[in-house]
Design a protein around this motif. Structure first.
Motif: not given
Length: 108
Positions: A80-108
């Protein structure tokens, strides 16, 4: 009446509370995969308990039945301790920061 007054405050709250699926698979598939994972997890628990109890079928001594009962409790708990557990989705703020960081890295 809403306690949030300005659009800027509403946007900040949206970034904190809204979530996005970043797990890497189709977002719609979670409707099927989460119940399926829970099902497999519960089946595994029942299987472990059943395998322990197979050895204690029929007439057995008291010591053997006590041992089987303790094994059922221990192995069931471990599974039971090793059983499946749901994990929450990522907050929108973190997703947007990651996308903008990736865009900057690709542009360089």
């Amino acid at each position: 009446m809403s306690k949030v007054k300005t659009p800027q405050e509403k946007k900040l709250l949206s970034y904190e509370h809204d979530r996005r699926n970043t797990y890497g698979e189709n977002q719609k598939s979670s409707r099927k995969n989460i119940p399926r994972s829970k099902q497999f997890s519960h089946q595994g628990e029942r299987r472990v308990v059943r395998q322990v109890l197979i050895g204690a079928e029929g007439y057995v001594a008291d010591e053997r039945s006590d041992e089987a009962q303790s094994q059922v409790a221990r192995k069931g708990r471990i599974k039971k301790l090793k059983a499946f557990r749901k994990s929450p989705d990522t907050p929108l703020g973190e997703v947007i920061q990651r996308r903008s960081r990736n865009r900057l890295e690709k542009a360089e």
